[in-house]
Design an enzyme around this catalytic site. Structure first.
Site, mmCIF file in Angstrom:
data_model
loop_
_atom_site.group_PDB
_atom_site.id
_atom_site.type_symbol
_atom_site.label_atom_id
_atom_site.label_comp_id
_atom_site.label_asym_id
_atom_site.label_seq_id
_atom_site.Cartn_x
_atom_site.Cartn_y
_atom_site.Cartn_z
ATOM 1 N N GLY A 1 1.985 0.517 -4.252
ATOM 2 C CA GLY A 1 2.930 -0.281 -5.018
ATOM 3 C C GLY A 1 4.158 0.481 -5.482
ATOM 4 O O GLY A 1 5.120 -0.123 -5.964
ATOM 5 N N MET B 1 0.794 -1.234 0.000
ATOM 6 C CA MET B 1 0.000 0.000 0.000
ATOM 7 C C MET B 1 0.829 1.288 0.000
ATOM 8 O O MET B 1 0.279 2.381 -0.136
ATOM 9 C CB MET B 1 -0.963 0.016 1.199
ATOM 10 C CG MET B 1 -0.300 -0.115 2.548
ATOM 11 S SD MET B 1 0.072 1.450 3.369
ATOM 12 C CE MET B 1 -1.553 1.965 3.877
ATOM 13 N N TYR B 2 2.157 1.178 0.116
ATOM 14 C CA TYR B 2 2.994 2.386 0.031
ATOM 15 C C TYR B 2 3.062 2.841 -1.427
ATOM 16 O O TYR B 2 3.446 2.061 -2.288
ATOM 17 C CB TYR B 2 4.427 2.112 0.502
ATOM 18 C CG TYR B 2 4.619 1.670 1.924
ATOM 19 C CD1 TYR B 2 3.615 1.800 2.872
ATOM 20 C CD2 TYR B 2 5.824 1.109 2.337
ATOM 21 C CE1 TYR B 2 3.810 1.388 4.182
ATOM 22 C CE2 TYR B 2 6.023 0.705 3.646
ATOM 23 C CZ TYR B 2 5.012 0.837 4.573
ATOM 24 O OH TYR B 2 5.211 0.421 5.867
ATOM 25 N N ASN B 3 2.715 4.036 -1.852
ATOM 26 C CA ASN B 3 2.328 5.254 -1.137
ATOM 27 C C ASN B 3 0.931 5.681 -1.566
ATOM 28 O O ASN B 3 0.754 6.770 -2.105
ATOM 29 C CB ASN B 3 3.286 6.401 -1.454
ATOM 30 C CG ASN B 3 4.733 5.979 -1.523
ATOM 31 O OD1 ASN B 3 5.238 5.622 -2.591
ATOM 32 N ND2 ASN B 3 5.390 6.011 -0.381
#
Length: 309
Positions: free
Chosen positions: A61, A50-52
């Site tokens: 991703g 889930m980053y960013n």
């Protein structure tokens, strides 16, 4: 180098956080930071699918993609230990078997690798049975796509329940937790959670090890401008009590000729349930602040405990 308990993962005593890779630090900056980290024998990078996604124009991703492109360019996948997570990405929520399998494939593709060293349940999902979730992880481990699994943001009761289920059914169990813990954020972890980690023989790999930058010492009474994209978050710690913590840290840092960040991370390593703290960096200079490994005396740890309790 240390071995994470319950695993054969041999890692640097600092895990490099990557929640800013692909956003606050663009790809080129992120590659430079990882180069600086690996130049100090750093080999442990933490990311999540889930980053960013919280950054405008991003979907999640991005951090994994940046790490994957760096490892491909440097041809160093075999020497790195990569941790990523599933369950909090907007388009891949939860811990159903279907979601875990799909999220894992997507993470592998972004990371340009065929295995994940440490795969976290990023948050608990009580709508799915432990049989389904842990069974899915067991399948991924059997396929060689995941080496170990861990849990982030679980309650002590659910952590114990999950590990007991794995043990009772002879399937792989969570080998670590990733919980918020640092010198000025102790209450949520110390007590029931730290006791559960100790009882289970696993370890915490804590995030926000330097309290979003507050424990670097850049934020002081009267300081209004700090060159950091995380300044707003760090300022949440700006209290008289926490300023007193910085004052004691100043003394300890001077004794070791070390940065305050190194002292903050050393305090975490001195805690019996912690194996490797996580800290992130946007620049090479910040890498130099967090990479130094300091060993605190018992007296120094007690002094820091006292002022931060």
């Amino acid at each position: 180098m240390i071995t994470i308990p319950e695993t054969d993962l041999v890692v640097h005593p600092l895990c490099l956080g990557s929640n800013i890779f692909g956003s606050n630090a663009d790809e080129a900056q992120s590659h430079t930071v990882m180069d600086a980290y690996s130049a100090h024998a750093g080999n442990f990078i933490d990311t999540a699918d889930m980053y960013n996604q919280w950054v405008e124009g991003h979907v999640g991703g991005e951090s994994e993609t940046v790490i994957g492109s760096w490892m491909k360019k440097r041809n160093n996948r075999q020497s790195m230990v990569i941790a990523t997570k599933v369950s909090k990405m907007d388009k891949r929520p939860g811990l159903s078997a279907k979601n875990i399998f799909a999220a894992c494939e997507e993470s592998l593709n972004r990371l340009q690798t065929d295995y994940i060293d440490l795969y976290y349940s990023h948050s608990d999902d009580e709508t799915v049975s432990l049989e389904e979730t842990l069974g899915a992880y067991a399948q991924l481990i059997a396929q060689g796509k995941v080496r170990y699994i861990a849990a982030s943001n679980f309650t002590p009761a659910r952590l114990r329940e999950s590990i007991k289920y794995s043990e009772d059914n002879n399937i792989p169990a969570y080998v670590a937790v990733q919980n918020l813990y640092n010198l000025v954020d102790r209450k949520s972890y110390e007590g029931e959670m730290s006791q559960a980690v100790l009882d289970l023989g696993i370890s915490n790999i804590p995030f926000y090890g330097i309290a979003r930058g507050f424990l670097t010492g850049k934020y002081r009474p009267g300081v209004t401008e700090v060159d950091s994209k995380r300044a707003a978050g760090a300022r949440e710690y700006a209290t008289d009590k926490n300023y007193a913590v910085l004052t004691v840290m100043d003394e300890v840092a001077k004794n070791h000729n070390a940065s305050l960040a190194a002292v903050a991370l050393a305090w975490l390593r001195a805690q019996p349930s912690v194996s490797v703290p996580i800290a992130s960096a946007r620049t090479v200079e910040q890498v130099e602040e967090i990479i130094q490994v300091v060993e605190l005396s018992v007296e120094e740890v007690e002094k820091l405990n006292g002022v931060s309790a």
